[in-house]
Scaffold this active site. Structure first.
Site, PDB file in Angstrom:
ATOM      1  N   CYS A 245      -0.049   2.562  -4.643  1.00  0.00           N
ATOM      2  CA  CYS A 245      -0.873   3.722  -4.956  1.00  0.00           C
ATOM      3  C   CYS A 245      -0.104   5.010  -4.662  1.00  0.00           C
ATOM      4  CB  CYS A 245      -2.152   3.710  -4.119  1.00  0.00           C
ATOM      5  SG  CYS A 245      -3.247   2.314  -4.439  1.00  0.00           S
TER       6      CYS A 245
ATOM      7  N   HIS B  63       0.828  -1.204   0.000  1.00  0.00           N
ATOM      8  CA  HIS B  63       0.000   0.000   0.000  1.00  0.00           C
ATOM      9  C   HIS B  63       0.861   1.250   0.000  1.00  0.00           C
ATOM     10  CE1 HIS B  63      -4.052  -1.488   0.226  1.00  0.00           C
ATOM     11  NE2 HIS B  63      -3.804  -2.239   1.289  1.00  0.00           N
TER      12      HIS B  63
END
Length: 365
Positions: free
Chosen positions: A219, A163
């Protein structure tokens, strides 16, 4: 031999030169005075760290306090890599492909680019060594280990699959007003690693003659190394270098070395965690496309790699945004009638410490 100590204010690990009695933190500018080399705390005993092996009363030795593994430096330099894949297993943030990404990248480095196995430090939840779990402490230490003792001719690599996020920037050194971040395994309790720290740790120290490549599948990862220049490329392959140097004048480049980063998407985009791309198992879309470009012979230059990755991303999947594994995999969308022409809404990015011609600069690790 450098000694690692923690900043007395923000706890960032710092490399103390031999004989020095104090050091200024590159992150918070606080001065830390050194009284005892044991000031560095052991890894936090969180829920993510397993206990030491039961047949020994002592924990295993830390890999970060030892000399860099691998053969001694030679005329062609030494190769070292840190590979981090985090699945956030058993949490609401779970991702499916990140550990596979790490394994695939390790295989590529060993078999294609001849990295010695002993010179690759893996951080995943599958590791039994508590120092090799992808916690914030361990990831910080691994990044310091990566650049420690580097010499002209060395080739370094940092691969991260997990992440990524962003947070409001308050010191004015971001063009878009946000700092990009990486999310270690224990980020909910220990916090994220901000791009300013990543830059200070593995970009600024790189000396002349050393090159570092980063491959970041997360991301909001476009400028997560805070490199000064971003290659803005359109769909026809034309590009310009955007200047992302802070208006404050703070230098975000290297100490003479070369740092280039491939990232999964732009700073305001999300990256897909998908099984549709590989047809076999879950992988991060960006990592898969990077490896595919190399294996298909499209890795001659930085421009050919970036074009190949973007082409594969555009030609696969539906036009809906996918958080990095948080919502659904691309295969599910295909099975439920998603369009195959729109492509994922993520655009792999290339950033660098200096502009260069992406179509003539050969790619090598």
């Amino acid at each position: 031999m450098f000694m690692l100590v923690n900043c007395s204010n923000c706890r960032t690990p710092l490399q103390l030169p031999p004989g020095a009695q104090s050091i200024r933190c590159a992150i918070c500018q606080a001065i830390t005075k050194i009284a005892d080399p044991r000031a560095v705390p052991p890894p936090s005993s969180s829920q993510y760290a397993p206990p030491p092996a039961s047949n020994s009363p002592f924990p295993p030795p830390s890999p970060y306090s030892q000399a860099p593994p691998g053969p001694p430096p030679n005329a062609h330099g030494r190769k070292k890599a840190v590979i981090c894949g985090i699945s956030y297993r058993y949490s609401r943030h779970e991702l499916k492909g990140c550990i596979n990404d790490a394994k695939c990248m390790r295989y590529l480095l060993i078999n294609k680019f001849k990295f010695p196995e002993a010179s690759i430090l893996m951080l995943t939840e599958e590791e039994t060594d508590p120092y090799r779990l992808p916690t914030k402490y361990n990831l910080r230490m691994a990044l310091y280990w990566l650049v420690q003792g580097c010499q002209p001719g060395d080739s370094l690599l940092f691969h991260y699959s997990g992440h990524g996020s962003r947070q409001r920037n308050y010191n004015g050194d971001e063009v878009d007003g946000y700092d990009e971040t990486l999310c270690p395994l224990d980020f909910e309790t220990q916090g994220m690693i901000v791009d300013d720290e990543i830059n200070a740790t593995i970009v600024k120290p790189i000396p002349h003659g050393v090159k570092l490549h980063a491959i970041i599948d997360a991301c909001h990862s476009g400028t997560v190394l805070d490199l000064p220049f971003l290659c803005r490329m359109n769909r026809s392959g034309q590009y310009v270098w955007e200047d992302h140097r802070p208006r404050s004048g703070v230098w975000k480049g290297t100490s003479g070395g070369e740092v280039i980063s491939f990232s999964g998407c732009d700073d305001d985009q999300t990256s897909a965690d998908t099984s549709a791309l590989s047809r076999i198992t879950s992988t991060g879309a960006m990592t898969f496309c990077f490896i595919q470009a190399i294996e298909r012979g499209q890795g001659a230059t930085y421009g050919s790699i970036l074009n190949s990755m973007r082409s594969t991303i555009r030609s696969t999947g539906s036009g809906s945004d996918l958080g990095n594994g948080a919502v659904t995999s691309l295969i599910t969308m295909l099975l439920t009638g998603g369009s195959a022409s729109g492509g994922l809404r993520q655009e792999p990015q290339l950033t660098s410490c200096q502009p260069f011609d992406v179509y003539t600069r050969p790619f090598s690790l």
